[in-house]
Scaffold this active site. Sequence first.
Site, mmCIF file in Angstrom:
data_model
loop_
_atom_site.group_PDB
_atom_site.id
_atom_site.type_symbol
_atom_site.label_atom_id
_atom_site.label_comp_id
_atom_site.label_asym_id
_atom_site.label_seq_id
_atom_site.Cartn_x
_atom_site.Cartn_y
_atom_site.Cartn_z
ATOM 1 C CG ASP A 1 -2.130 0.622 1.092
ATOM 2 O OD1 ASP A 1 -2.901 1.139 1.046
ATOM 3 O OD2 ASP A 1 -1.593 2.149 1.792
ATOM 4 C CE1 TYR B 1 -4.235 8.014 0.382
ATOM 5 C CE2 TYR B 1 -4.494 7.773 2.928
ATOM 6 C CZ TYR B 1 -4.628 7.025 1.813
ATOM 7 O OH TYR B 1 -4.440 5.975 1.186
ATOM 8 C CG HIS C 1 -5.316 -3.191 -1.355
ATOM 9 N ND1 HIS C 1 -4.536 -2.540 -2.017
ATOM 10 C CD2 HIS C 1 -4.458 -2.296 -0.230
ATOM 11 C CE1 HIS C 1 -4.133 -1.524 -1.714
ATOM 12 N NE2 HIS C 1 -4.359 -1.553 -0.441
#
Length: 292
Positions: A110, A217, A273
Amino acid sequence: MTHTFVETNGRSSRLEGAAPVSLHVVQAGPTDGPLVILLHGFPEFWYGWKHQIDALAEAGFWVWAPDQRGYNLSDKPAGIGAYSIDSLVADVVGLIDASGREKALVVGHDWGAAVAWWTAVSFPDRVERLVTINVPHPIVMKQFVSRDVGQMVRSWYIGFFQFPRLPEILTRLNNWSMLVGTLLNSSRSGTFRRADLQQYKAAWSQPGAVTSMINWYRASLRHPPARRSSIRVSVPTMLIWGVRDKFLKREMAQRSIDLCDDGRVVFVEEATHWVQHEEPKRVNELLIGFLS
């Protein structure tokens, strides 16, 4: 496993004004074995590698699994700029320096995979081999998020996290139901058990953690990396990809390997994922075989 704190900073990457940070690092395995650094993603911490740490240690590797900056017990510097990918890469290089080694085997999942990719691009002389899990090369990710409608829809949360304060408020509501729901709804049934979720909630509840985690982010859009002379990856690379990933399109995997001088992709058809949680035996075999 042993738990320690390692001071790392940006000196090795010549980041001007980089301030030292202390990272909580779980270590295991023989100290004279090849160094493996495991980089977790969002919204995990070192515990995201719980199925891999012992297996790698038993195979003779010296394993370092840090809480990356902003997560769990590691330092949480203030400001969005402190979470630029160049700063995150500098932390990895600083960990290698702290180990006393010249190079490390770097594995990331990730967001940790994005950091691992960019470490190999920026400092190929410090990376022996690279393994990334379910995240494409950052340049491929940028291209798809900006041009591919399907990936834009899947990446809606990146835009949501740009708002000030609101993401922090919503993620804390109802005993972290948003983050818990993200894990449970995007993984195979039974992947994350109640005891696991308690560990995650404890990490998310550390003072300042949720803002720091989301700042990764925010920084990705507001503080892009410094330009590199080449975006190609010259070190041997393996990309492991759970095909049932709800966040990222499969097409990005081969595009990423196309940017590698010596790379291959391994698709795990039944995994999501969270492939290292769902198929730990398969992932461990791939890691040990490739890293050896």
